[in-house]
Design a protein around this motif. Structure first.
Motif, PDB file in Angstrom:
ATOM      1  N   ARG A   1       0.836  -1.212   0.000  1.00 53.06           N
ATOM      2  CA  ARG A   1       0.000   0.000   0.000  1.00 53.06           C
ATOM      3  C   ARG A   1       0.863   1.252   0.000  1.00 53.06           C
ATOM      4  O   ARG A   1       0.556   2.240  -0.683  1.00 53.06           O
ATOM      5  CB  ARG A   1      -0.928  -0.028   1.230  1.00 53.06           C
ATOM      6  N   GLN A   2       1.974   1.240   0.766  1.00 56.73           N
ATOM      7  CA  GLN A   2       2.871   2.375   0.793  1.00 56.73           C
ATOM      8  C   GLN A   2       3.509   2.617  -0.568  1.00 56.73           C
ATOM      9  O   GLN A   2       3.677   3.755  -1.015  1.00 56.73           O
ATOM     10  CB  GLN A   2       3.956   2.142   1.863  1.00 56.73           C
TER      11      GLN A   2
ATOM     12  N   TYR B   1       2.233   1.807  -3.517  1.00 55.23           N
ATOM     13  CA  TYR B   1       1.235   2.408  -4.406  1.00 55.23           C
ATOM     14  C   TYR B   1       1.019   3.887  -4.101  1.00 55.23           C
ATOM     15  O   TYR B   1       0.847   4.733  -4.993  1.00 55.23           O
ATOM     16  CB  TYR B   1      -0.095   1.657  -4.299  1.00 55.23           C
ATOM     17  N   LYS B   2       1.028   4.193  -2.794  1.00 51.97           N
ATOM     18  CA  LYS B   2       0.855   5.585  -2.405  1.00 51.97           C
ATOM     19  C   LYS B   2       2.001   6.446  -2.931  1.00 51.97           C
ATOM     20  O   LYS B   2       1.786   7.554  -3.485  1.00 51.97           O
ATOM     21  CB  LYS B   2       0.782   5.679  -0.886  1.00 51.97           C
ATOM     22  N   GLN B   3       3.245   5.945  -2.767  1.00 47.59           N
ATOM     23  CA  GLN B   3       4.403   6.700  -3.283  1.00 47.59           C
ATOM     24  C   GLN B   3       4.354   6.821  -4.793  1.00 47.59           C
ATOM     25  O   GLN B   3       4.746   7.842  -5.363  1.00 47.59           O
ATOM     26  CB  GLN B   3       5.686   5.996  -2.840  1.00 47.59           C
ATOM     27  N   ARG B   4       3.881   5.772  -5.459  1.00 49.10           N
ATOM     28  CA  ARG B   4       3.791   5.827  -6.915  1.00 49.10           C
ATOM     29  C   ARG B   4       2.786   6.894  -7.352  1.00 49.10           C
ATOM     30  O   ARG B   4       3.028   7.624  -8.325  1.00 49.10           O
ATOM     31  CB  ARG B   4       3.372   4.448  -7.447  1.00 49.10           C
ATOM     32  N   VAL B   5       1.687   7.004  -6.634  1.00 49.49           N
ATOM     33  CA  VAL B   5       0.689   8.028  -6.978  1.00 49.49           C
ATOM     34  C   VAL B   5       1.272   9.425  -6.765  1.00 49.49           C
ATOM     35  O   VAL B   5       1.102  10.340  -7.596  1.00 49.49           O
ATOM     36  CB  VAL B   5      -0.592   7.828  -6.138  1.00 49.49           C
ATOM     37  N   ILE B   6       1.984   9.579  -5.629  1.00 54.82           N
ATOM     38  CA  ILE B   6       2.586  10.891  -5.354  1.00 54.82           C
ATOM     39  C   ILE B   6       3.617  11.236  -6.420  1.00 54.82           C
ATOM     40  O   ILE B   6       3.680  12.376  -6.925  1.00 54.82           O
ATOM     41  CB  ILE B   6       3.216  10.903  -3.953  1.00 54.82           C
TER      42      ILE B   6
ATOM     43  N   SER C   1       3.804  10.146  -9.477  1.00 51.49           N
ATOM     44  CA  SER C   1       3.125  10.437 -10.748  1.00 51.49           C
ATOM     45  C   SER C   1       2.546  11.846 -10.748  1.00 51.49           C
ATOM     46  O   SER C   1       2.627  12.585 -11.756  1.00 51.49           O
ATOM     47  CB  SER C   1       2.007   9.405 -11.002  1.00 51.49           C
ATOM     48  N   ALA C   2       1.997  12.234  -9.618  1.00 55.03           N
ATOM     49  CA  ALA C   2       1.419  13.582  -9.526  1.00 55.03           C
ATOM     50  C   ALA C   2       2.512  14.648  -9.640  1.00 55.03           C
ATOM     51  O   ALA C   2       2.341  15.681 -10.325  1.00 55.03           O
ATOM     52  CB  ALA C   2       0.665  13.719  -8.204  1.00 55.03           C
TER      53      ALA C   2
END
Length: 221
Positions: free
Chosen positions: A191-192, A194-199, A201-202
């Motif tokens: 989960r961490q 995926y969260k870092q990947r979203v950040i 990407s943003a």
């Protein structure tokens, strides 16, 4: 010409009564030894024949009309009772014959030193039988003790196997608990990630948008 069920019933019943009369005559006759035994064997054969006839009567009574069936049922019941009585009588005569044979075989007395078995021989035979019985009893007790020891060994072995199985079960339970903890940790890491990947990407999108904006202002203006 085919006979009716009542005619067959009556014919079988007559044969049955004839056989019983012969059996009664043989049982009441006197005799001994092999001749008497042969007569009693003949009685056993005739009793079997009478039993077969009673079975035939039971079959024939099924075809008799209900209006007269009750009287034939009473005759069948009486035939069964008579057969049972003669079987019991034959059994008693057999028992009497057996006792008589035993008495004749053991008829030697102290007055007859040349008899088949003297009192001393019978006493020695009785002592031998008693000794054999005691020996068998001792053997039985020894076998029982051996079986008890073997049973105790088996119980100890089973107890050790049970303890081993319980230890293995506890180990598996601890391993299962550790696996659950590790699985929870891995899920948190995923989960961490995926969260870092979203950040990330943003942030990448923001930087690209910022570069485009800067280029626009520089080139257009």
């Amino acid at each position: 010409m085919e006979q009716t069920p009542t005619a067959l019933f009556t014919s079988y019943e007559q044969d049955f009564r004839h056989i019983l009369a012969g059996i009664k005559e043989k049982l009441e006759a006197t005799g001994h030894g092999e001749q008497r035994k042969a007569v009693l064997r003949k009685v056993e054969i005739e009793l079997d024949e009478a039993d077969d006839i009673v079975s035939a009567l039971e079959v024939e009574i099924q075809g008799i009309p209900q209006s007269i069936k009750s009287q034939y049922a009473s005759r069948l019941k009486q035939a069964k009772a008579d057969l049972t009585q003669f079987k019991k009588l034959a059994k008693d005569v057999h028992a009497q014959q057996s006792r008589a044979d035993l008495l004749r075989k053991g008829g030697g007395t102290s007055d007859d030193p040349y008899g088949e078995r003297s009192d001393r021989e019978r006493l020695l035979a009785g002592s031998q039988i008693l000794e054999d019985g005691s020996r068998r009893l001792r053997d039985t007790q020894r076998i029982a003790l051996e079986a008890e020891d073997q049973g105790a060994d088996i119980l100890r072995t089973l107890r050790g196997q049970r303890e081993t199985i319980e230890g293995a079960r506890d180990t598996l339970q601890r391993a299962d608990t550790n696996i659950d903890r590790a699985s929870g940790t891995i899920n948190k890491m995923i989960r961490q990630m995926y969260k870092q990947r979203v950040i990330l990407s943003a942030m990448t999108a923001f930087i690209i948008l910022l570069v485009i904006t800067i280029l626009y202002f520089k080139l257009v203006r």
